[in-house]
Design an enzyme around this catalytic site. Structure first.
Site, short mmCIF file in Angstrom:
data_model
loop_
_atom_site.label_atom_id
_atom_site.label_comp_id
_atom_site.label_asym_id
_atom_site.label_seq_id
_atom_site.Cartn_x
_atom_site.Cartn_y
_atom_site.Cartn_z
N LYS A 86 49.55 45.36 44.45
CA LYS A 86 48.73 44.46 43.63
C LYS A 86 47.26 44.83 43.80
O LYS A 86 46.76 44.92 44.93
CB LYS A 86 48.92 43.00 44.05
O1 G3P Z 1 49.76 35.37 42.74
C1 G3P Z 1 48.63 34.66 42.22
C2 G3P Z 1 48.89 33.21 42.30
O2 G3P Z 1 49.43 32.95 43.56
C3 G3P Z 1 47.72 32.32 42.07
O3 G3P Z 1 48.22 31.04 42.07
O4 G3P Z 1 48.26 28.63 42.50
O5 G3P Z 1 46.59 30.07 43.68
O6 G3P Z 1 46.35 29.61 41.24
P1 G3P Z 1 47.29 29.77 42.39
#
Ligand code: G3P
Length: 224
Positions: A86
């Site tokens: 990533k």
């Molecule tokens: O992989 C990216 C994702 O985990 C972001 O999620 O919930 O931190 O916005 P969030």
């Protein structure tokens, strides 16, 4: 073939949901690993045991310049797992993605907040694109709209990139990206749980069980 991922480093949740769903792998990021208080050496053997050796594990680099990102990617790919690297879709990240693709390293471009940014990541050769649906919504923009427009552009230009939307805070956001035609997504454990737990389902099942046992006692259908 649709790819379903879990956006977690919680081995208990990975085990739970991979028992009932065909989970292709997991996605992680530095925040997820820090929150779970685990490094890759502790996490990945357990994940491979639960999901199998072919599970696809998305792991993010933390370096801030392209050459260092590439060096990290090469080291990650030496680990005995099916790792997709990533890379944040920044200027340095785009440079790194191009270098990685020149070496046939599988790449997911992450932290995508706009159609334009996602389009450029696809142009650079990223295999997966991760738009952050809820975080886009939180900026006042339209997360599902970004995903839908990006999917349309990928289809129009026949880019090999696959959208893998991330950052969900409710199941309507998930429905929205599915309607947009994505062929992968990553769910936090809480959202996976909500998707399996419509409030009307258990009462319906309980009613079937009650009606059966009231009339047939302990007899099972094949003996009735
Ligand atoms: O992989 C990216 C994702 O985990 C972001 O999620 O919930 O931190 O916005 P969030």
């Amino acid at each position: 073939m649709f790819e379903l991922y879990l956006d977690t480093a919680d081995i208990g949740q990975i085990s739970r949901f991979s028992a009932c769903l065909p989970v292709r792998g997991i996605t992680t990021n530095p925040s997820i690993l820090a929150r779970a208080n685990t490094g890759l050496a502790a996490l990945l053997p357990g994940v491979a045991e639960v999901l199998g050796e072919k599970a696809r594990l998305h792991v993010q680099v933390v370096s801030e310049n392209a050459d260092a990102m590439l060096a990290e990617a090469i080291s990650l790919r030496k680990l005995p797992y099916n790792i997709v690297v990533k890379v944040p879709a920044t200027e340095a990240g785009f440079t790194a993605i191009r270098k990685m693709k020149a070496q046939h390293i599988p790449v997911l471009a992450t932290a995508i907040y706009s159609v334009q940014q996602g389009f450029l990541a696809a142009l650079c050769g990223a295999d997966y694109l991760a738009p952050y649906v809820n975080r886009i919504d939180a900026t006042g923009a339209d997360g599902i709209g970004v995903v839908a427009d990006l999917q349309a552009l990928i289809d129009r230009h026949q880019f090999p990139a696959r959208l893998l939307p991330a950052s969900f805070k409710n199941t309507q956001q998930v429905l929205g990206v599915l309607r947009a035609g994505v062929s992968a997504l990553t769910l936090p454990a809480e959202i996976a749980e909500e998707m399996l737990a419509h409030p009307a389902v258990q009462p319906a099942v309980d009613r079937f069980t009650h009606d059966w046992h009231t009339f047939f006692g302990q007899t099972l259908p094949h003996d009735s």
